[in-house]
Design a protein around this motif. Structure first.
Motif, short mmCIF file in Angstrom:
data_model
loop_
_atom_site.label_atom_id
_atom_site.label_comp_id
_atom_site.label_asym_id
_atom_site.label_seq_id
_atom_site.Cartn_x
_atom_site.Cartn_y
_atom_site.Cartn_z
N PHE A 209 0.67 -1.26 -0.07
CA PHE A 209 0.01 0.14 -0.13
C PHE A 209 0.97 1.19 0.00
CE2 PHE A 209 -2.00 3.48 2.44
CZ PHE A 209 -3.25 3.54 1.74
N VAL A 213 1.06 3.94 -3.10
CA VAL A 213 0.66 5.30 -2.91
C VAL A 213 1.82 6.22 -3.42
CG1 VAL A 213 -0.01 7.04 -1.47
CG2 VAL A 213 -0.87 4.76 -1.22
N ALA A 244 -5.46 6.94 3.44
CA ALA A 244 -6.78 6.52 2.64
C ALA A 244 -7.59 7.71 2.87
CB ALA A 244 -7.43 5.34 3.14
N LEU A 249 -9.23 8.26 -0.68
CA LEU A 249 -9.16 7.16 -1.70
C LEU A 249 -10.63 6.77 -1.87
CD1 LEU A 249 -7.88 4.82 -2.87
CD2 LEU A 249 -7.78 3.66 -0.88
N LEU A 252 -10.55 0.79 -2.86
CA LEU A 252 -9.34 0.01 -2.68
C LEU A 252 -9.64 -1.34 -3.51
CD1 LEU A 252 -6.41 -0.40 -1.81
CD2 LEU A 252 -7.38 -1.41 0.34
N LEU A 278 -12.15 -0.75 7.42
CA LEU A 278 -11.91 0.21 6.45
C LEU A 278 -13.32 0.93 5.96
CD1 LEU A 278 -8.96 -0.44 4.08
CD2 LEU A 278 -9.13 1.59 5.40
N VAL A 284 -14.12 3.52 3.46
CA VAL A 284 -13.54 3.54 2.07
C VAL A 284 -13.92 2.10 1.44
CG1 VAL A 284 -11.08 2.91 0.91
CG2 VAL A 284 -11.23 4.35 3.06
#
Length: 569
Positions: A209, A213, A244, A249, A252, A278, A284
Motif C-alpha cells: 500500500f 501510494v 486513505a 481514496l 481500494l 476500512l 473506504v
C-alpha cells in the motif's frame, strides 16, 4: 531489551495499475446528495452503457489486405490478438457497480464537513479501536456510506481485465487547488489496485500500500513509516487508514485474494477484519477479486461488510455454449491473417468450445496457435488443426479441460481455482446479503438444480389438484407429468392446474378402457361424493349435455343467460 527493527525489504514491490492524473474540473450534479462534495463533483459524469462498451473493447487494427503480406509479418500480426478484449455483459455490470460504489462511498466523506475533519484530530488508531456505535457512527460522527463487493470466478475469464478496464475510465489522481472559492490543495486518489501479497499477510499488504501510494502521487510514506522497520503492523494499519482518508481514496481494489488461503489459522480473518474496518469505520469502499478458491475466505467476516447496498457480488464462470459463446467467437473470428479466409461454421465453433471449454483466455490462445500453425503451411483453419495444436501446445491445461468437459462435480472439486466446492458456494450465496450476479456456465448449473426442485414442487402440486378433482393417484401422476412436459416453458401454476383439470376426463376414460380390457376385469366403482359436489352431476355417463346444464343451473353452480348478460348493465 530493545526490539530489533524488522527487515521489510523481503517484500518486493509489484507495480500497481497506473491511471491518468488530471486537474480538478467540477461539474454540476443531477443527484442532490452529490452536490457540494468536491470528491464527487470532480469525477467524470456517470457513464452510459454504450460509452462503456466502446471504451472497454480493445480490437486489433485489421485489414483484409494484410493477408497478402509476408509470412513473418503475418505471424507478428497474429500476436495482436493477445490484447483483444470483447465487451461482454459482465464488463458493463462491473463498471456500473464501480460507479455507484465510488459516488456513494464519497457521500459521507465530504472534506469540508466538520465530522470528516474531526477524524484527524481524534486519530485513526482510536477510531479503529473504538469502531462504530449501534447506528454505524464512528467517534468523529461520520456514518460510513461505503460499500464493498466481491468478484470471484474461473481463471482466465477476464475478472482482472474487467475491473482494470473500468478503473481506467476514471482518473487515478485528481489535483485540487480550490473549490467554490475556498483554498483546497489536495491530491485525490480516486482508486488504488493492489495484488494480495503472495503469502497473504497483512504486513505484506501494508508495505504494498505505502509503495503503491508513493509511486502514484509522489509521496515518501514508505520511507517515513516502513523502511526503518520500527513500526509493527498494528502501528501501520491506522497510518494506512489515515492516508486513505487524507487523499480521499475512492476505492481500494485487492486482486488475487485467494492468496489469503495460504495463511495460517486466523491470518486471513485478520486481513478481512481490517477491510471491514476500512469500510465501516473509515468509509473506504473495497473490491475483492479472486478465483473460486477465495469463496470460503470471503464467506467469513468480510461478508458482513458487503451489507445491504444493492451492489451485489459477481461470480464469473466460463461462457455457456450457445448464444453468448456464438457472439464471442464470431467477433474473435474476424481477426484472421491466413492467406485463405476460413469461414466460421458450426463444427469449428463447436471444436473451439470443446477445446477451450468456454474459457476466454484459452480460446484466444488456441485461435492464435492455430493461425501460427496454418501460416506458411495450409493457410487454412480446420477442426483437425485446432485439435492438433491444442494437444501439442496446450498440454498443461489438457487434464483440467478434460475434467471440465466431463462436467462431473466430484472431479472438478480437485481444481478449486476453476470450479467452486458446492458447499462453499452455497455458504457464499447464503451469507451474501445482496443479489449475487452469476455469469457463464455456473449460472446454468445453479438454475438447473433450482429447476429440478421447482419442477418437483410443481409436479406434486399438480398431482394433488388432479386427485382433488377425482382422478385416481396413478392417473393423477400421469396427467401431471404430461402437463409439465407439454407446457415446459409455462410458469403460471393456475394455467397448469387448469390444464390438469381439462385432461382428467380423457385420462379417466382411457384408464377405464385399459382396465376393462385387462385379464382381471373389475367393475369401476364410482367415488362416494358429498351432496354438494358438482362431480355428482356428471357421474352418470348416460346423461345428456342439456341435462348437465339444467342440473348445474338448478344447483346454482353456473349463471343463467339472463344473469350472465345482465352483469354489464
Amino acid at each position: 531489551m530493545a526490539r530489533k527493527p524488522e527487515k521489510n525489504l523481503n517484500y518486493n514491490f509489484t507495480p500497481s495499475l497506473r491511471g491518468s492524473q488530471i486537474e480538478a474540473n467540477y461539474s454540476q450534479q443531477t443527484i442532490d446528495s452529490h452536490c457540494g462534495n468536491p470528491f464527487i463533483e470532480a469525477l467524470p459524469p456517470i457513464f452510459e452503457e454504450e460509452y462503456v462498451a466502446l471504451k472497454i473493447a480493445r480490437y486489433p487494427k485489421y485489414q483484409d489486405e494484410h493477408r497478402k503480406l509476408g509470412k513473418q509479418t503475418r505471424l507478428h500480426l497474429v500476436q495482436e490478438i493477445a490484447d483483444y478484449v470483447e465487451t461482454l455483459p459482465f464488463h458493463l455490470r462491473v463498471e456500473q457497480r464501480l460507479s455507484r460504489l465510488l459516488r456513494h462511498g464519497y457521500k459521507a466523506r465530504n472534506p469540508f464537513s466538520p465530522e470528516f475533519v474531526r477524524q484527524f484530530h481524534i486519530g485513526f488508531d482510536k477510531l479503529l479501536e473504538e469502531g462504530v456505535d449501534d447506528n454505524g457512527v464512528n467517534l468523529a460522527g461520520v456514518r460510513s456510506t461505503a460499500n464493498a463487493f466481491a468478484m470471484v470466478g474461473v481463471s482466465g475469464q477476464g475478472k482482472t481485465t474487467a475491473i482494470e478496464s473500468s478503473l481506467l475510465l476514471y482518473p487515478q489522481v485528481i489535483h485540487h487547488s480550490q473549490f467554490n472559492g475556498q483554498p483546497f490543495i489536495l491530491k485525490q486518489l480516486v482508486w488504488l489496485k493492489l495484488n494480495c501479497p503472495f503469502d497473504g499477510s497483512l504486513k505484506g499488504l501494508c508495505i504494498n500500500f505505502f509503495q503503491a501510494v508513493d509511486s502514484v502521487i509522489g509521496t515518501k510514506y514508505f520511507q517515513k513509516f516502513v523502511s526503518n522497520g520500527r513500526n509493527s503492523v498494528d502501528v501501520l494499519i491506522p497510518i494506512m487508514a489515515q492516508i486513505a482518508s487524507l487523499h480521499g481514496l475512492g476505492v481500494l481494489v485487492i486482486d488475487e485474494i485467494q492468496n489469503l488461503s495460504t495463511m495460517k489459522s486466523g491470518g486471513a480473518e485478520q486481513m478481512l477484519n481490517y477491510f471491514t474496518q476500512l469500510i465501516n469505520t473509515i468509509g473506504v469502499p473495497v473490491i475483492a477479486i479472486g478465483t473460486f478458491k477465495a469463496m470460503k475466505i470471503l464467506s467469513g467476516s468480510f461478508s458482513q461488510a458487503r451489507r445491504s447496498t444493492g451492489q451485489g457480488d459477481v461470480i464469473i464462470d466460463r461462457l455457456i455454449e450457445g448464444e453468448e459463446w456464438s457472439y464471442f467467437i464470431e467477433r474473435l473470428w474476424r481477426y484472421q491473417w491466413t492467406a485463405k479466409k476460413t469461414a466460421l461454421n458450426d463444427p469449428l465453433k463447436k471444436a473451439m468450445y470443446e477445446l477451450s471449454q468456454g474459457i476466454i483466455d484459452i480460446a484466444v490462445k488456441l485461435y492464435m496457435l492455430a493461425q501460427w500453425e496454418a501460416i506458411g503451411e495450409s493457410e487454412q483453419i480446420s477442426v483437425s488443426l485446432l485439435k492438433h495444436v491444442a494437444k501439442r501446445d496446450m498440454q498443461l491445461v489438457q487434464p483440467i479441460l478434460k475434467l471440465m468437459k466431463q462436467n462431473k462435480k466430484e472431479a472438478l472439486l480437485l481444481v478449486d481455482d476453476l470450479y467452486p466446492k458446492w458447499d462453499v458456494f452455497n455458504e457464499f450465496l447464503e451469507r451474501s446479503k445482496e443479489k449475487v450476479n452469476l455469469e457463464g456456465e455456473i449460472r446454468k448449473q445453479i438454475y438447473k438444480e433450482e429447476k429440478v426442485k421447482q419442477d418437483h414442487d410443481k409436479y406434486m402440486d399438480l398431482v394433488k389438484t388432479a386427485v382433488e378433482f377425482g382422478a385416481p393417484l396413478d392417473v393423477a401422476e400421469q396427467i401431471a407429468k404430461q402437463v409439465i412436459k407439454e407446457h415446459e416453458v409455462e410458469q403460471d401454476l393456475v394455467f397448469l392446474k387448469r390444464a390438469v383439470v381439462n385432461a382428467i376426463p380423457s385420462h379417466t376414460i382411457s384408464s377405464t378402457d385399459t382396465k376393462s380390457n385387462s385379464t382381471n376385469k373389475r367393475k369401476k366403482v364410482n367415488p362416494i361424493l358429498e351432496p354438494n359436489d358438482i362431480r355428482g352431476v356428471v357421474i352418470n355417463k348416460e346423461i345428456r349435455e342439456e341435462e348437465v346444464y339444467e342440473k348445474l343451473l338448478e344447483r346454482g353452480n353456473i349463471l343463467s343467460k339472463e344473469e350472465l348478460f345482465g352483469l354489464g348493465s
